[in-house]
Design a protein around this motif. Structure first.
Motif, PDB file in Angstrom:
ATOM      1  N   ALA A  34      17.910   0.942  -5.830  1.00  0.00           N
ATOM      2  CA  ALA A  34      17.161  -0.142  -5.201  1.00  0.00           C
ATOM      3  C   ALA A  34      18.123  -1.220  -4.734  1.00  0.00           C
ATOM      4  O   ALA A  34      19.150  -1.457  -5.368  1.00  0.00           O
ATOM      5  N   THR A  35      17.800  -1.851  -3.617  1.00  0.00           N
ATOM      6  CA  THR A  35      18.541  -3.054  -3.223  1.00  0.00           C
ATOM      7  C   THR A  35      17.553  -4.214  -3.264  1.00  0.00           C
ATOM      8  O   THR A  35      16.422  -4.103  -2.797  1.00  0.00           O
ATOM      9  N   SER A  36      17.998  -5.317  -3.863  1.00  0.00           N
ATOM     10  CA  SER A  36      17.114  -6.464  -4.047  1.00  0.00           C
ATOM     11  C   SER A  36      17.955  -7.688  -4.374  1.00  0.00           C
ATOM     12  O   SER A  36      18.967  -7.584  -5.065  1.00  0.00           O
ATOM     13  N   ARG A  37      17.531  -8.823  -3.864  1.00  0.00           N
ATOM     14  CA  ARG A  37      18.259 -10.048  -4.219  1.00  0.00           C
ATOM     15  C   ARG A  37      18.144 -10.346  -5.707  1.00  0.00           C
ATOM     16  O   ARG A  37      19.015 -11.001  -6.278  1.00  0.00           O
ATOM     17  N   GLU A  38      17.053  -9.878  -6.322  1.00  0.00           N
ATOM     18  CA  GLU A  38      16.846 -10.041  -7.763  1.00  0.00           C
ATOM     19  C   GLU A  38      16.660  -8.678  -8.404  1.00  0.00           C
ATOM     20  O   GLU A  38      16.062  -7.782  -7.796  1.00  0.00           O
ATOM     21  N   PRO A  39      17.138  -8.496  -9.637  1.00  0.00           N
ATOM     22  CA  PRO A  39      16.916  -7.223 -10.341  1.00  0.00           C
ATOM     23  C   PRO A  39      15.429  -6.958 -10.554  1.00  0.00           C
ATOM     24  O   PRO A  39      14.594  -7.861 -10.498  1.00  0.00           O
TER      25      PRO A  39
END
Length: 232
Positions: free
Chosen positions: A145-150
């Motif tokens: 996954a790519t995300s600014r937040e986990p």
């Protein structure tokens, strides 16, 4: 070579992947140790491109016989359609009866594949719920996954993607500068649209300053390179 076209939907990159070879190797190794790898970090730091390169490497292995699939979520605004968006990327049709998340997990229960879920941050709860369901009910699925937040899920391995390497101090040795990732990316992207551009004694100072001002953020460097070329 990538798997057969029927076993992936990865786009062909239009530009080269610059730097981060060591990180890419580390991430590839990590894929063998976790079923959920999250690339987090600020906007523009290159999470999506890193995930795609990781997917390409994974695609030539035998670990994912059912392929490597990209789900692009940046344009999705409704949390209710996350499951159907994943299904569409995987070329699956969900039945109208059961809840979409459960229906998707059922169809994927026996598949061994790698799923790249790109740009989860604005759909964090929906993505977390779907990923949790798939990890529980689909034992052969691995997710990046790519995300600014986990995602804050059990077993999640989080890598905070750093900015590209920057020049340190005021020592502008051309050879040293040319080895730095931020400089490499900026110079290469300027060269794409202005073939006369070279890193030399005249350009070294301005290039180093631009890389510092933009904190080594890949997207910012690419935009600056395009503007510089237009101005040129």
């Amino acid at each position: 070579p990538m798997p057969a076209a029927s076993l992936h939907n990865l786009p062909t990159p239009t530009t080269s992947f610059v730097g981060r070879r060591r990180l890419l190797t580390e991430l590839s190794t990590s894929l063998g140790r976790t079923r959920l790898l999250t690339l987090s970090g600020v906007g523009g730091v290159g999470k999506s491109r890193l995930a795609l390169e990781l997917a390409r490497l994974a695609g030539v292995s035998t670990d994912f016989p059912d392929g490597v699939w990209l789900v692009e979520l940046a344009g999705v605004q409704d949390p209710e359609v996350v499951a159907s968006t994943v299904a569409s990327a995987l070329r699956l049709t969900l039945p109208s009866g059961p809840p979409p998340t459960a229906a998707l997990a059922e169809q994927l229960a026996s598949r061994a594949l790698l799923l790249i879920m790109d740009n989860c941050e604005h759909l964090l709860d929906a993505c977390s719920a779907l990923i949790d369901e798939m990890l529980t009910r689909c034992p052969e699925i691995t997710i990046v996954a790519t995300s600014r937040e986990p995602l804050a899920l059990p077993g999640e391995l989080v890598y905070r993607v750093p900015s590209l390497q920057l020049p340190s101090g005021t020592d502008l040795d051309i050879r040293e500068l040319s080895r730095l990732e931020a400089v490499q990316l900026f110079v290469e992207r300027v060269w794409l649209v202005s073939h006369s551009f070279r890193l030399n004694a005249k350009t070294a100072g301005p290039v180093a300053e631009i890389c510092h001002r933009l904190d080594g953020i890949p997207l910012a460097l690419e935009l600056a390179a395009a503007r510089l070329a237009v101005g040129d």
